[in-house]
Structures are given as C-alpha cells and as structure tokens.
Write a protein that holds these residues in place. Structure first.
Motif, mmCIF file in Angstrom:
data_model
loop_
_atom_site.group_PDB
_atom_site.id
_atom_site.type_symbol
_atom_site.label_atom_id
_atom_site.label_comp_id
_atom_site.label_asym_id
_atom_site.label_seq_id
_atom_site.Cartn_x
_atom_site.Cartn_y
_atom_site.Cartn_z
ATOM 1 N N VAL A 191 12.506 1.774 10.975
ATOM 2 C CA VAL A 191 11.489 1.505 11.954
ATOM 3 C C VAL A 191 11.368 0.085 12.015
ATOM 4 C CG1 VAL A 191 10.008 1.189 9.819
ATOM 5 C CG2 VAL A 191 9.160 1.723 12.007
ATOM 6 N N GLN A 192 10.835 -0.356 13.275
ATOM 7 C CA GLN A 192 10.677 -1.894 13.445
ATOM 8 C C GLN A 192 9.730 -2.519 12.576
ATOM 9 O OE1 GLN A 192 10.635 -2.231 17.661
ATOM 10 N NE2 GLN A 192 12.811 -2.519 18.026
ATOM 11 N N GLN A 204 0.948 6.388 3.261
ATOM 12 C CA GLN A 204 0.777 5.883 4.692
ATOM 13 C C GLN A 204 1.163 4.376 4.677
ATOM 14 O OE1 GLN A 204 0.224 7.442 7.661
ATOM 15 N NE2 GLN A 204 0.937 5.602 8.581
ATOM 16 N N MET A 205 2.137 4.054 5.517
ATOM 17 C CA MET A 205 2.429 2.542 5.546
ATOM 18 C C MET A 205 2.529 2.077 6.946
ATOM 19 S SD MET A 205 6.043 2.816 3.058
ATOM 20 C CE MET A 205 7.069 3.885 4.363
ATOM 21 N N ASN A 206 1.622 1.168 6.936
ATOM 22 C CA ASN A 206 1.502 0.337 8.381
ATOM 23 C C ASN A 206 1.552 -1.042 8.199
ATOM 24 O OD1 ASN A 206 0.218 2.694 9.244
ATOM 25 N ND2 ASN A 206 -1.937 2.027 8.409
ATOM 26 N N LEU A 207 1.960 -1.707 9.357
ATOM 27 C CA LEU A 207 2.320 -3.116 9.443
ATOM 28 C C LEU A 207 3.578 -3.430 8.570
ATOM 29 C CD1 LEU A 207 -1.019 -4.803 9.383
ATOM 30 C CD2 LEU A 207 0.149 -4.285 11.253
ATOM 31 N N LEU A 208 4.559 -2.537 8.534
ATOM 32 C CA LEU A 208 5.668 -2.597 7.857
ATOM 33 C C LEU A 208 6.663 -4.011 8.059
ATOM 34 C CD1 LEU A 208 6.712 1.012 8.144
ATOM 35 C CD2 LEU A 208 6.566 -0.320 5.857
ATOM 36 N N LYS A 209 6.978 -4.370 6.911
ATOM 37 C CA LYS A 209 7.903 -5.619 7.135
ATOM 38 C C LYS A 209 9.120 -5.369 6.201
ATOM 39 C CE LYS A 209 3.651 -8.109 5.426
ATOM 40 N NZ LYS A 209 3.020 -9.026 4.466
ATOM 41 N N GLU A 244 10.726 -6.786 4.151
ATOM 42 C CA GLU A 244 10.739 -6.781 2.892
ATOM 43 C C GLU A 244 10.377 -5.545 2.042
ATOM 44 O OE1 GLU A 244 9.335 -9.252 4.460
ATOM 45 O OE2 GLU A 244 7.405 -10.092 3.671
ATOM 46 N N ASP A 245 9.831 -4.603 3.012
ATOM 47 C CA ASP A 245 9.467 -3.192 2.572
ATOM 48 C C ASP A 245 10.614 -2.271 2.464
ATOM 49 O OD1 ASP A 245 6.456 -3.409 4.267
ATOM 50 O OD2 ASP A 245 6.473 -3.983 2.173
ATOM 51 N N THR A 246 11.708 -2.820 2.853
ATOM 52 C CA THR A 246 12.813 -1.925 2.778
ATOM 53 C C THR A 246 13.217 -1.766 1.335
ATOM 54 O OG1 THR A 246 13.698 -2.941 5.056
ATOM 55 C CG2 THR A 246 15.371 -2.052 3.386
ATOM 56 N N ALA A 247 13.439 -0.298 1.043
ATOM 57 C CA ALA A 247 13.791 0.221 -0.198
ATOM 58 C C ALA A 247 13.915 1.704 -0.213
ATOM 59 C CB ALA A 247 12.587 -0.401 -1.110
ATOM 60 N N VAL A 248 14.346 2.107 -1.376
ATOM 61 C CA VAL A 248 14.270 3.500 -1.637
ATOM 62 C C VAL A 248 12.922 3.811 -2.338
ATOM 63 C CG1 VAL A 248 15.251 5.526 -2.691
ATOM 64 C CG2 VAL A 248 16.767 3.949 -1.917
ATOM 65 N N TYR A 249 12.177 4.735 -1.844
ATOM 66 C CA TYR A 249 10.973 4.998 -2.230
ATOM 67 C C TYR A 249 10.745 6.383 -3.185
ATOM 68 C CZ TYR A 249 8.740 1.230 0.294
ATOM 69 O OH TYR A 249 8.375 0.013 1.045
ATOM 70 N N TYR A 250 10.198 6.282 -4.272
ATOM 71 C CA TYR A 250 10.373 7.388 -5.028
ATOM 72 C C TYR A 250 8.945 7.658 -5.397
ATOM 73 C CZ TYR A 250 15.196 6.005 -6.281
ATOM 74 O OH TYR A 250 16.579 5.659 -6.074
ATOM 75 N N GLN A 256 14.648 7.003 1.624
ATOM 76 C CA GLN A 256 15.037 5.505 2.280
ATOM 77 C C GLN A 256 14.204 4.995 3.226
ATOM 78 O OE1 GLN A 256 17.652 3.213 1.049
ATOM 79 N NE2 GLN A 256 16.681 1.985 2.352
ATOM 80 N N VAL A 257 13.583 3.813 3.117
ATOM 81 C CA VAL A 257 12.763 3.184 4.182
ATOM 82 C C VAL A 257 13.380 1.945 4.510
ATOM 83 C CG1 VAL A 257 10.658 2.129 4.859
ATOM 84 C CG2 VAL A 257 10.707 4.295 3.530
ATOM 85 N N THR A 258 13.912 2.008 5.940
ATOM 86 C CA THR A 258 14.384 0.757 6.418
ATOM 87 C C THR A 258 13.600 -0.081 7.515
ATOM 88 O OG1 THR A 258 16.627 1.593 5.747
ATOM 89 C CG2 THR A 258 16.619 -0.433 7.358
ATOM 90 N N VAL A 259 13.317 -1.168 7.326
ATOM 91 C CA VAL A 259 12.465 -2.029 8.200
ATOM 92 C C VAL A 259 13.254 -3.248 8.905
ATOM 93 C CG1 VAL A 259 10.418 -3.164 8.874
ATOM 94 C CG2 VAL A 259 10.392 -1.612 7.146
ATOM 95 N N SER A 260 13.640 -3.039 10.191
ATOM 96 C CA SER A 260 14.334 -3.861 11.093
ATOM 97 C C SER A 260 13.617 -4.885 11.419
ATOM 98 C CB SER A 260 15.094 -3.328 12.161
ATOM 99 O OG SER A 260 14.001 -2.595 12.841
ATOM 100 N N SER A 261 14.127 -6.289 11.400
ATOM 101 C CA SER A 261 13.044 -7.447 11.759
ATOM 102 C C SER A 261 13.516 -7.769 13.050
ATOM 103 C CB SER A 261 13.294 -8.575 10.943
ATOM 104 O OG SER A 261 14.619 -9.042 10.701
#
Length: 127
Positions: free
Chosen positions: A12-13, A82-87, A89-95, A122-127
């Motif tokens: 996600v962006q 629920q994850m909003n306004l992703l950054k 630095e939120d990129t990570a594997v979520y458990y 996996q959650v990947t946030v592109s900047s």
C-alpha cells in the motif's frame, strides 16, 4: 491449543489503509485476550496492539495510537487490526497472538513468555 491464521497484508502507498484479520480456531476465542505484533527486517518483534477477552479493553503502542484500531468479533472468532495513515516505517511482518490462559486483561502480553502465534502477514508501505 489455539490456531491463528492472519490475512489482509499487502502493498500500500503511504497514507493508505489496510485491515488485517486473524481467524482463530481450536479453543474458546471469546474468553481469550488477543494482540498484534510486528517485526521489521533486522529488528525484534514489537508490540502493536492488544484487546482483552471482553473487547472493552484496548491498548496500543505509542507509534500507532490514533492510526490503528484493534477489534474483535466473537461470533466470527476473528480479531482485526484496522491500519490507517500508513507510513513507510509500518512496513513489517504482522503477527497475531493469543494468550494461552483464559480471561486475560488488556496487558496480558506483558511478561508472557510464549503466546500462541500466527504465521504472520507481510505489510509493505511504499513512500
């Protein structure tokens, strides 16, 4: 023994949103405190959010307060993040994690040596 299966991760962006789900089976979900953790590459697994067995108590890491919301649906044996306004630095594997004991409070994860873990998403946030 409870089994946990996460879903909903992806790419996600920055500024976007994702909702993670964690489906539980094998034990009474409605009496189990739950939580979400994350692990970025080269870093330790960190606490993100927790919810007590009733759903009334919730706790968040400072870096996600106001952006992330944890909730549960006992009828569906599922906990959500629920994850909003992703950054970036939120990129990570979520458990997803579950307390091994019933009737846990919102801080159940503190001092718990070995929660039940899911396989991660996996959650990947592109900047």
């Amino acid at each position: 023994q409870m089994q946990l299966v996460e879903s909903g991760g992806g790419l996600v962006q920055a500024g976007g949103s994702l909702r993670l789900s964690c489906a539980a089976s094998g034990r009474t979900f409605s009496s189990t405190a739950m939580g979400w953790f994350r692990q970025a590459p080269g870093k330790e697994r960190d606490f993100v959010a927790a919810i007590d067995w009733s759903g009334l108590g919730k706790e968040y890491a400072d870096g996600v307060k106001g952006r992330f919301t944890i909730s549960r649906d006992n009828a569906k044996n599922t906990v959500y993040l629920q994850m909003n306004l992703l950054k970036a630095e939120d990129t990570a594997v979520y458990y997803c994690a579950a307390d091994r004991l019933p009737w846990g409070g919102v801080s159940w994860y503190v001092g718990t040596p070995d929660p039940v873990w899911g396989q991660g998403t996996q959650v990947t946030v592109s900047s």
